[in-house]
Design a protein around this motif. Sequence first.
Motif, PDB file in Angstrom:
ATOM      1  N   UNK A 262     -19.845  10.469  -2.916  1.00 44.88           N
ATOM      2  CA  UNK A 262     -20.610  10.041  -3.937  1.00 44.88           C
ATOM      3  C   UNK A 262     -21.289   9.269  -4.903  1.00 44.88           C
ATOM      4  N   UNK A 263     -19.816   8.698  -5.201  1.00 46.39           N
ATOM      5  CA  UNK A 263     -19.860   7.918  -5.932  1.00 46.39           C
ATOM      6  C   UNK A 263     -18.520   7.173  -6.314  1.00 46.39           C
ATOM      7  N   UNK A 264     -18.219   5.890  -7.135  1.00 46.66           N
ATOM      8  CA  UNK A 264     -17.115   5.038  -7.380  1.00 46.66           C
ATOM      9  C   UNK A 264     -17.438   4.113  -8.477  1.00 46.66           C
ATOM     10  N   UNK A 265     -16.238   4.085  -9.088  1.00 44.69           N
ATOM     11  CA  UNK A 265     -16.575   2.552  -9.917  1.00 44.69           C
ATOM     12  C   UNK A 265     -15.516   1.356  -9.100  1.00 44.69           C
ATOM     13  N   UNK A 274     -12.584   7.726  -5.888  1.00 49.29           N
ATOM     14  CA  UNK A 274     -14.188   7.912  -6.012  1.00 49.29           C
ATOM     15  C   UNK A 274     -14.749   9.282  -6.011  1.00 49.29           C
ATOM     16  N   UNK A 275     -15.478   9.823  -6.178  1.00 50.49           N
ATOM     17  CA  UNK A 275     -15.707  11.068  -5.414  1.00 50.49           C
ATOM     18  C   UNK A 275     -15.806  11.642  -3.556  1.00 50.49           C
ATOM     19  N   UNK A 364     -12.430   6.480 -12.088  1.00 47.91           N
ATOM     20  CA  UNK A 364     -12.088   5.750 -10.979  1.00 47.91           C
ATOM     21  C   UNK A 364     -13.771   6.599 -10.332  1.00 47.91           C
ATOM     22  N   UNK A 365     -14.635   7.799 -11.210  1.00 43.38           N
ATOM     23  CA  UNK A 365     -15.417   8.049 -10.172  1.00 43.38           C
ATOM     24  C   UNK A 365     -16.889   7.424 -10.459  1.00 43.38           C
ATOM     25  N   UNK A 366     -17.080   7.392 -12.134  1.00 44.85           N
ATOM     26  CA  UNK A 366     -18.170   6.677 -12.468  1.00 44.85           C
ATOM     27  C   UNK A 366     -18.670   5.162 -11.459  1.00 44.85           C
TER      28      UNK A 366
END
Length: 417
Positions: A262-265, A274-275, A364-366
Motif C-alpha cells: 500500500x505504501x513504502x519508503x 512496506x505496508x 519503512x512505511x511512509x
Amino acid sequence: MPDVVFPLDSTKRFTEQQIVGHNRWHPDIPAAVHVARDSSVRVHCREWFDGAIHDDDSADDIRDAPLSTVHVLSGPIAVEGAKPGDLLVVDILDVGPIPQEDSAPLAGQGWGYTGIFATRNGGGFLTEQFPDAYKAVWDFRGQTATSRHVPGVSFTGIVHPGLMGTAPSHDLLGRWNSREAALIATDPDRVPPLALPPLPQDAILGGLTGEAFTRAAAEAARTAPPRENGGNQDIKNLTKGSRVFYPVYVDGANLSVGDLHFSQGDGEITFCGAIEMGGFIDLHLDVIPGGMDLYGVHENAVFMPGNTDPQHSQWLAFSGTSVTLDGEQRYLDSHLAYQRACLHAIDYLTTFGYTPEQAYMILGAAPIEGRLSGVVDIPNSCATVYLPTAIFDVDIRPSAAGPTRIDPGQGVPRSGF
C-alpha cells in the motif's frame, strides 16, 4: 475491467486455489496462464505470507513469520510469441487492495501491516539497533493510511508491487546459485545469513509434480532478493502508470507478480518495511522482439515511473556518512551512510515523543525519499533521507519553540520471547 486471468478466493489458502502459483524461481515451472501480446489482464495477489500475519496487537506472528513459504506469487503468465532476447513491456494500469473486501482477516481487506523482523528471522536494515520483532497495523481509508500503533501520522500510499519479474533460464539460475553459495561459504554461520540457498521445504512450484518437482525444488531460487530478472526489487515508484521493460530468458517470458504494498519508503528498511497487503494488479503486456540487444538491456529491468505519486512540496532531510556508530572510518560505504541518515532521522523523531520503533516504522512505511548524495569524495560517501513534513499532525521543522510532543499511544507491539 480487464479479464481476471489469475483469480484468488480470499477464503482459501494459496495452495487451495483454482490456479496455484509459486514461491520459488525456476525455468521449469509451467505457465499457469497464457495471454496474447498487446493484451490487458487482471491478476489477484495474496500478501507475501499468505495470511500468516494478523490484525491484532501482538507481534508474535512477525517473530514466527515462516520465511520458508515466501513469496507467494501469481503466475507464471506466458505471453504469446515472447522469446529469449526480447524485452517484455509491462504497463501497470491499476493496482490496489482486495476490491470490495474492506473488513476481513486478510491483509488487503481494509488493512495492512509493517514488521520489524527479529535478527534471527531475517533482520532488517538496522538490525543491530533493532534486534527484536515488532508490528504496526495500518488502516486504509481510500488512499490514506493511518495506524493505531503509530499515532499522529497519515499519508497517501504509493501503491505498487514489491515483486515482479520474468523466469530465469537454466544458465541464469545456475549462476545465481553458484555465486550465492560462494557468498554463504565466507561466513556460513552468520545470523542473519548472507544469502538464502535453495530450500525444498515449503516450496510451491505451480503445476510441477513428481520427480520434476523434486528435482526443481532442490535447485529453485528463493524469491527474497532482486536479481537480473527483476524480482523483489521493492521499488516504490513502480505504481499505476509505470512502464517496465523486463529481459526475457525463456519462451513466453513467464512473468510473475506479488508482494503488493500500500505504501513504502525508499529501501523498505525494516525488511517487512512496506505496508504489506493482498490485492489486484491490472497489466498490459507486450513484447519488443530482440529488445535485449537493441537497447543493451541484458539484465535488470529499466522502467518509466508513473505520475500518480502524492505530491509533497516540503521535506525535512537528514544526512549520513560512512562512519560507524563507534567511530570507525569506512571507505565510500553508501550502505552505511544511508543507515546513519536513517538513524539520525529516528533520533530526531524521538524528540517529538515517538518511540524509536515507531520512528523506524514511519521510515519503512511512509513515502520517504532515499538518495545517494555523494559517492566520490574520499573517504566518506553521503546519503540522505527525506521526510515529507505534511504526513505529521505536528510541525516537525526545527524552531526556537522546540519540538511539540505527541502522545505515542499504545506504541508498536513487541513480540514475546
